[in-house]
Design a protein around this motif. Structure first.
Motif, PDB file in Angstrom:
ATOM      1  N   TRP A  49       1.004  -1.159   0.170  1.00 24.85           N
ATOM      2  CA  TRP A  49       0.073  -0.050  -0.003  1.00 24.85           C
ATOM      3  C   TRP A  49       0.785   1.337   0.055  1.00 24.85           C
ATOM      4  O   TRP A  49       0.482   2.203  -0.410  1.00 24.85           O
ATOM      5  N   LEU A  50       1.989   1.151   0.524  1.00 21.30           N
ATOM      6  CA  LEU A  50       2.743   2.385   0.869  1.00 21.30           C
ATOM      7  C   LEU A  50       3.911   2.728  -0.174  1.00 21.30           C
ATOM      8  O   LEU A  50       4.760   3.518  -0.034  1.00 21.30           O
ATOM      9  N   PRO A  54       8.543  -1.982  -7.507  1.00 26.92           N
ATOM     10  CA  PRO A  54       8.347  -3.375  -7.707  1.00 26.92           C
ATOM     11  C   PRO A  54       8.299  -4.353  -6.638  1.00 26.92           C
ATOM     12  O   PRO A  54       8.953  -3.998  -5.738  1.00 26.92           O
ATOM     13  N   VAL A  55       7.313  -5.236  -6.776  1.00 26.68           N
ATOM     14  CA  VAL A  55       7.279  -6.154  -5.870  1.00 26.68           C
ATOM     15  C   VAL A  55       8.524  -7.113  -5.736  1.00 26.68           C
ATOM     16  O   VAL A  55       8.847  -7.842  -7.032  1.00 26.68           O
ATOM     17  N   PRO A  56       9.333  -7.265  -4.746  1.00 28.28           N
ATOM     18  CA  PRO A  56      10.451  -8.333  -4.729  1.00 28.28           C
ATOM     19  C   PRO A  56      10.098  -9.543  -4.704  1.00 28.28           C
ATOM     20  O   PRO A  56       8.981 -10.101  -4.111  1.00 28.28           O
ATOM     21  N   ASP A  57      11.012 -10.456  -5.251  1.00 25.81           N
ATOM     22  CA  ASP A  57      10.793 -11.840  -5.433  1.00 25.81           C
ATOM     23  C   ASP A  57      10.560 -12.320  -4.056  1.00 25.81           C
ATOM     24  O   ASP A  57       9.796 -13.215  -3.692  1.00 25.81           O
ATOM     25  N   ARG A  97      -3.730 -10.568  -5.097  1.00 23.90           N
ATOM     26  CA  ARG A  97      -3.353  -9.378  -5.770  1.00 23.90           C
ATOM     27  C   ARG A  97      -1.880  -9.093  -5.844  1.00 23.90           C
ATOM     28  O   ARG A  97      -1.234  -8.583  -6.742  1.00 23.90           O
ATOM     29  N   ILE A  98      -1.223  -9.595  -4.822  1.00 19.56           N
ATOM     30  CA  ILE A  98       0.305  -9.505  -4.580  1.00 19.56           C
ATOM     31  C   ILE A  98       0.944 -10.259  -5.855  1.00 19.56           C
ATOM     32  O   ILE A  98       2.108  -9.966  -6.623  1.00 19.56           O
ATOM     33  N   LEU A  99       0.364 -11.706  -5.920  1.00 28.53           N
ATOM     34  CA  LEU A  99       1.098 -12.633  -6.650  1.00 28.53           C
ATOM     35  C   LEU A  99       0.717 -12.371  -8.349  1.00 28.53           C
ATOM     36  O   LEU A  99       1.356 -12.782  -9.065  1.00 28.53           O
ATOM     37  N   HIS A 100      -0.567 -11.791  -8.308  1.00 30.24           N
ATOM     38  CA  HIS A 100      -1.004 -11.560  -9.724  1.00 30.24           C
ATOM     39  C   HIS A 100      -1.567 -10.123  -9.945  1.00 30.24           C
ATOM     40  O   HIS A 100      -2.696  -9.689 -10.503  1.00 30.24           O
ATOM     41  N   SER A 101      -0.655  -9.344  -9.892  1.00 33.45           N
ATOM     42  CA  SER A 101      -0.970  -7.745  -9.904  1.00 33.45           C
ATOM     43  C   SER A 101      -1.400  -7.378 -11.432  1.00 33.45           C
ATOM     44  O   SER A 101      -2.220  -6.335 -11.617  1.00 33.45           O
TER      45      SER A 101
END
Length: 115
Positions: A49-50, A54-57, A97-101
């Protein structure tokens, strides 16, 4: 469970009123393997949210490993997770949502503040 709720509340408040130390604290929590799984998941969701980073592995791995049906049922006790669920456990929706944004969002903004 109380700390997980506090982490989510902190993230929601920090999203409305940015405060860098809180963002760093939330990020550190999802990375800390000694924290309870519920806390780590709440922190992973809160950190997303903050930030626009990019979402880290490592976050993908954490969410995938800890986002179970059993944990989702336990966290449904938190009003926040019910509010974002849109018909499914809120935790599982957030993990999805985290895994399939890249997939379209079936409901309104999952990070919108609660009414």
């Amino acid at each position: 469970m109380a700390l997980a709720a506090m982490v989510l509340a902190t993230a929601e408040s920090t999203r409305a009123y940015p405060h860098r130390p809180d963002t760093a604290w939330v990020r550190a929590l999802w990375q800390e393997r000694t924290q309870a799984p519920e806390v780590r998941l709440a922190a992973a969701i809160g950190w997303l949210w903050l930030t626009d980073e990019p979402v880290p592995d490592a976050l993908h791995t954490t969410a995938d490993a800890l986002g179970t049906q059993e944990r989702a049922r336990a966290m449904d006790a938190l009003p926040w997770t019910t509010a974002v669920g849109c018909g499914e456990p809120g935790l599982l929706r957030c993990v999805h949502r985290i895994l399939h944004s890249e997939e379209p969002e079936p409901c309104d903004d999952p990070c919108a503040p609660l009414p």
